[in-house]
Design a protein around this motif. Sequence first.
Motif, PDB file in Angstrom:
ATOM      1  N   TYR A 245      21.262  36.581  52.301  1.00 46.83           N
ATOM      2  CA  TYR A 245      20.701  35.239  52.471  1.00 46.83           C
ATOM      3  C   TYR A 245      20.235  35.060  53.904  1.00 46.83           C
ATOM      4  CZ  TYR A 245      24.622  33.172  55.131  1.00 46.83           C
ATOM      5  OH  TYR A 245      25.539  32.851  56.101  1.00 46.83           O
ATOM      6  N   SER A 246      19.294  34.144  54.075  1.00 46.52           N
ATOM      7  CA  SER A 246      18.776  33.777  55.394  1.00 46.52           C
ATOM      8  C   SER A 246      19.077  32.303  55.618  1.00 46.52           C
ATOM      9  CB  SER A 246      17.266  34.026  55.479  1.00 46.52           C
ATOM     10  OG  SER A 246      16.977  35.401  55.334  1.00 46.52           O
ATOM     11  N   GLY A 247      19.838  32.029  56.620  1.00 46.65           N
ATOM     12  CA  GLY A 247      20.255  30.665  56.905  1.00 46.65           C
ATOM     13  C   GLY A 247      21.563  30.682  57.673  1.00 46.65           C
ATOM     14  N   ARG A 248      22.218  29.550  57.716  1.00 49.75           N
ATOM     15  CA  ARG A 248      23.455  29.455  58.493  1.00 49.75           C
ATOM     16  C   ARG A 248      24.671  29.132  57.633  1.00 49.75           C
ATOM     17  NH1 ARG A 248      22.327  28.006  64.698  1.00 49.75           N
ATOM     18  NH2 ARG A 248      20.290  29.021  64.848  1.00 49.75           N
TER      19      ARG A 248
ATOM     20  N   GLU B  31      33.906  23.268  42.018  1.00 50.35           N
ATOM     21  CA  GLU B  31      33.955  22.660  43.343  1.00 50.35           C
ATOM     22  C   GLU B  31      33.181  23.532  44.325  1.00 50.35           C
ATOM     23  OE1 GLU B  31      37.500  21.854  46.496  1.00 50.35           O
ATOM     24  OE2 GLU B  31      37.710  20.880  44.541  1.00 50.35           O
ATOM     25  N   TRP B  32      32.413  22.860  45.170  1.00 52.95           N
ATOM     26  CA  TRP B  32      31.678  23.571  46.211  1.00 52.95           C
ATOM     27  C   TRP B  32      32.597  23.825  47.400  1.00 52.95           C
ATOM     28  CZ3 TRP B  32      27.116  25.901  45.832  1.00 52.95           C
ATOM     29  CH2 TRP B  32      26.247  25.512  44.814  1.00 52.95           C
ATOM     30  N   VAL B  33      32.590  25.062  47.882  1.00 47.43           N
ATOM     31  CA  VAL B  33      33.420  25.462  49.016  1.00 47.43           C
ATOM     32  C   VAL B  33      32.528  26.140  50.048  1.00 47.43           C
ATOM     33  CG1 VAL B  33      35.373  26.848  49.800  1.00 47.43           C
ATOM     34  CG2 VAL B  33      35.424  25.781  47.529  1.00 47.43           C
ATOM     35  N   VAL B  34      32.483  25.590  51.252  1.00 46.79           N
ATOM     36  CA  VAL B  34      31.754  26.235  52.347  1.00 46.79           C
ATOM     37  C   VAL B  34      32.583  27.420  52.830  1.00 46.79           C
ATOM     38  CG1 VAL B  34      30.819  25.962  54.667  1.00 46.79           C
ATOM     39  CG2 VAL B  34      30.639  24.084  53.011  1.00 46.79           C
ATOM     40  N   VAL B  35      32.016  28.619  52.765  1.00 46.69           N
ATOM     41  CA  VAL B  35      32.773  29.823  53.094  1.00 46.69           C
ATOM     42  C   VAL B  35      32.372  30.434  54.431  1.00 46.69           C
ATOM     43  CG1 VAL B  35      33.184  30.336  50.662  1.00 46.69           C
ATOM     44  CG2 VAL B  35      31.189  31.321  51.815  1.00 46.69           C
ATOM     45  N   HIS B  36      31.170  30.083  54.945  1.00 46.63           N
ATOM     46  CA  HIS B  36      30.742  30.726  56.194  1.00 46.63           C
ATOM     47  C   HIS B  36      29.706  29.860  56.895  1.00 46.63           C
ATOM     48  CE1 HIS B  36      30.266  34.152  58.904  1.00 46.63           C
ATOM     49  NE2 HIS B  36      28.952  33.949  58.860  1.00 46.63           N
ATOM     50  N   ARG B  37      29.788  29.838  58.224  1.00 42.97           N
ATOM     51  CA  ARG B  37      28.747  29.234  59.060  1.00 42.97           C
ATOM     52  C   ARG B  37      28.363  30.250  60.121  1.00 42.97           C
ATOM     53  NH1 ARG B  37      31.690  23.997  58.760  1.00 42.97           N
ATOM     54  NH2 ARG B  37      30.501  22.675  57.324  1.00 42.97           N
ATOM     55  N   ALA B  38      27.108  30.683  60.078  1.00 45.98           N
ATOM     56  CA  ALA B  38      26.620  31.707  60.999  1.00 45.98           C
ATOM     57  C   ALA B  38      26.014  31.066  62.235  1.00 45.98           C
ATOM     58  CB  ALA B  38      25.591  32.589  60.300  1.00 45.98           C
ATOM     59  N   SER B  39      25.928  31.842  63.296  1.00 46.53           N
ATOM     60  CA  SER B  39      25.342  31.356  64.543  1.00 46.53           C
ATOM     61  C   SER B  39      23.836  31.551  64.596  1.00 46.53           C
ATOM     62  CB  SER B  39      25.993  32.069  65.733  1.00 46.53           C
ATOM     63  OG  SER B  39      25.809  33.475  65.628  1.00 46.53           O
ATOM     64  N   ASN B  40      23.283  32.290  63.616  1.00 47.28           N
ATOM     65  CA  ASN B  40      21.837  32.505  63.564  1.00 47.28           C
ATOM     66  C   ASN B  40      21.400  32.532  62.103  1.00 47.28           C
ATOM     67  OD1 ASN B  40      21.919  35.449  62.592  1.00 47.28           O
ATOM     68  ND2 ASN B  40      23.127  35.550  64.490  1.00 47.28           N
ATOM     69  N   ASP B  41      20.107  32.605  61.894  1.00 45.45           N
ATOM     70  CA  ASP B  41      19.564  32.538  60.538  1.00 45.45           C
ATOM     71  C   ASP B  41      19.554  33.868  59.809  1.00 45.45           C
ATOM     72  OD1 ASP B  41      19.146  29.829  60.674  1.00 45.45           O
ATOM     73  OD2 ASP B  41      17.132  30.036  61.526  1.00 45.45           O
ATOM     74  N   GLY B  42      20.017  34.908  60.430  1.00 43.41           N
ATOM     75  CA  GLY B  42      20.160  36.171  59.709  1.00 43.41           C
ATOM     76  C   GLY B  42      18.894  36.990  59.612  1.00 43.41           C
ATOM     77  N   PRO B  43      18.744  37.781  58.556  1.00 45.55           N
ATOM     78  CA  PRO B  43      19.478  37.708  57.281  1.00 45.55           C
ATOM     79  C   PRO B  43      20.914  38.235  57.376  1.00 45.55           C
ATOM     80  CG  PRO B  43      17.966  39.554  57.264  1.00 45.55           C
ATOM     81  CD  PRO B  43      17.700  38.820  58.539  1.00 45.55           C
TER      82      PRO B  43
END
Length: 758
Positions: free
Chosen positions: A92-95, A155-167
């Motif tokens: 995925y590409s995003g944060r 239920e939606w669970v946020v599992v990761h927050r990246a510091s950049n958009d990736g990929p």
Amino acid sequence: MPARLSASPHYLFVSVLLFLLAAGWLAATSGDEAGSPAAATVVNRLDNGAVASMDSSVFAFEPGWHVTVEGADTTEPDEPWTQPSGRMAFEYSGRELALQLALGDYWGYIFVTVDGRPANRLPTLWGNSDSRGQPGGYLPLFAPEKETEAGPATEWVVVHRASNDGPHQVVVEVWRGWGQTVLRAVAVDAMPTVPRPQWPAILLGLIGVWLAVASAGPILERVVAARRLSGEGATDAALAPQGRRGRGMAQIWAHRFARLITSVPWKYAIGMAVAGVAMIGTGIVAQNWVLTDAGLVMLGVAGLRRPFLWTGALLFGLPFYLHPLPFLPGRALNLIELGVYGGLGLTVARLFILQGRQRTSGQQPTALDARHRIFFLLVSFALVATVAAEQEGVALREWRTLFLSAGLFALLLHKTLGREDDSGAARTFLAFCWLAGGAVVATAGLWQYVTEQNVIQAEGVNRIRAFYGSPNNLGLYLERTAAMGLAMGIFGTLKAGNKRNRVTLTRLERLSILGSWKSAPMPARCALLLTIPQLLALLLTFSKGAIFLGLPAMLLALAIGGRRLLAAPGLGLSSRWGWGLAAVAAAMVLGLIPFLGTERFRSLLDFRPEGTAGIRLSLWRSSVQMALDHLWLGVGPDNFLYSYRSGYILPAAWRDPSLNHPHNVVLDWWTRLGLPGLALAAAWLWLGLRSLWRAATSDAIAVGGLGVVAAALGHGLIDASYALPDLLIVWVFLLHLFSLPTASGTVAGPEEPQPASR
């Protein structure tokens, strides 16, 4: 709180400003609601704003998955305990990455890695790795409170927050959970804004309350002192018939009631209290609210005559708190809350009804000391953690029944002892009431053991539990009362400090019960008789924490405290009192010998993952990570169960997912209230221990208090220590029983004896 705070009028202005800020925060956050992302659809790429269903082509599944528009389900592997049930990967590409998962009443868990590292919004437990041996973000799927009639809840669970958009490269590994359609959808930067928390408003408001109290406290004290001085000169002549015309009927009847109360002889007041307690107990057993109410009225009248009669009845009834008091048809009240609130109500009633008729001893009422302020701060901070908890309703209930009740009991105890001319006699009476309650519950447990009623048959032994739900809870209570009973029985209720300045005590006087049964003080003999069944019942709980940690710590503390009590100048210390403690230890060891061959004790050092010790080690690993992940506020009161089984339980500990505390006193404070709560609890404990250590030079009850603290902390290394209503009341009772030493080394309060010069 420093006295200079109360001298500045600016603090009232600051408190009002804080109240306004708190109200503004609540108003600003009142409309915040948790939302959900858009409905999942089939996508060709995962980037900003995408919400993908599991049948999208961007997901790569290993063999064995069943993928539909509803989600992705796994199949049972050949070795389900050593092999994952499925693994999938995607890019995925995003944060922000979120997974829609099925959570419910089943055992399963997932590992998530992003770019070869654990997903940073999930717990990472030391030594817990996926099938490839790599650490991953870990999430159990066991959440029975979320199960619905249709099955697991999504239920939606946020599992990761990246510091950049990736990929970014993601691997999801699922263990067990087949048939539950564990994965339902994936979202990238599509989650709605999280509602703002409300705990900052509570924190601001509580700071404002503390500043207002600090500013207004001296004013209220001066008003009360002025009313007390004006009331001391009141006499019966002031209410003569010719002077009653200007007074209201309420005041006249209050005066008559005051005369009636003060005319009740002391012995009659005790009789009324005993009869009231007996009627309350009968009402509980028979579920008859009329008897209960009649007993409460009798006990209340006795409490108006002498306040410590009501407080003593509350201490006596602590081990029965699980049995509500029938109060009205179909209505029942909690014993501890009724005792605390009723005691404070009697204090207020006594203040107004008996104003001007109370005996004056020239003794000024003692002010709340640092222990009270720190403990009230602890109760206040617990409310902040309550509002921040995920399960706020559960947390609020525990805050009310545990922390608020204990805080109000500290105030009740302070008022009870502060209104007695002889606070030492009042302390002795309260200690005996508490000891008598322990003796009653111990006797009930012994009867159950003999008749094999209501016992727990486990690991080759019959474990008694009396009126508790668990033998361990009975052991936690009896180790505390037994410590006090041993101190009062072996060292007597001697106030040595009161005599050292006048006469050297004889060896027989100082050895109390060990010298001669006939010449021992009657209170010491009574204490020993009340303690014997408690020690026997404690043994028959077969609580390993009480027997192998609590009892040794208790006996060691009693030995140290007893030496401090009996070490008078000019008198050699005999070892006979030490032999008394050794006899208790030997009797307990001999009593265990017939049971050492049972599974209960043969498995003591069994550290296999599926054993009790192995599960306890796994629990501590999970608790440490939980504490680190919730550093400042903890997970909230009574929220450990939900956070543990749905977020931190290790796979090896799955057999016991319903543990509601970390079985360690330090981790319990930390996970429940965060680091500030742990620091406040440590400061409160330190000040309370100082008061007990100082008083142990002159009072056997203080020696018993040291033994209780040692037993509670020793057993608390592997079990509960404070987070039960009866246990926290006991902590408050002991740590607030004696006055704190002042900076000059003397004890605050005129009732305390001075230490002997050395």
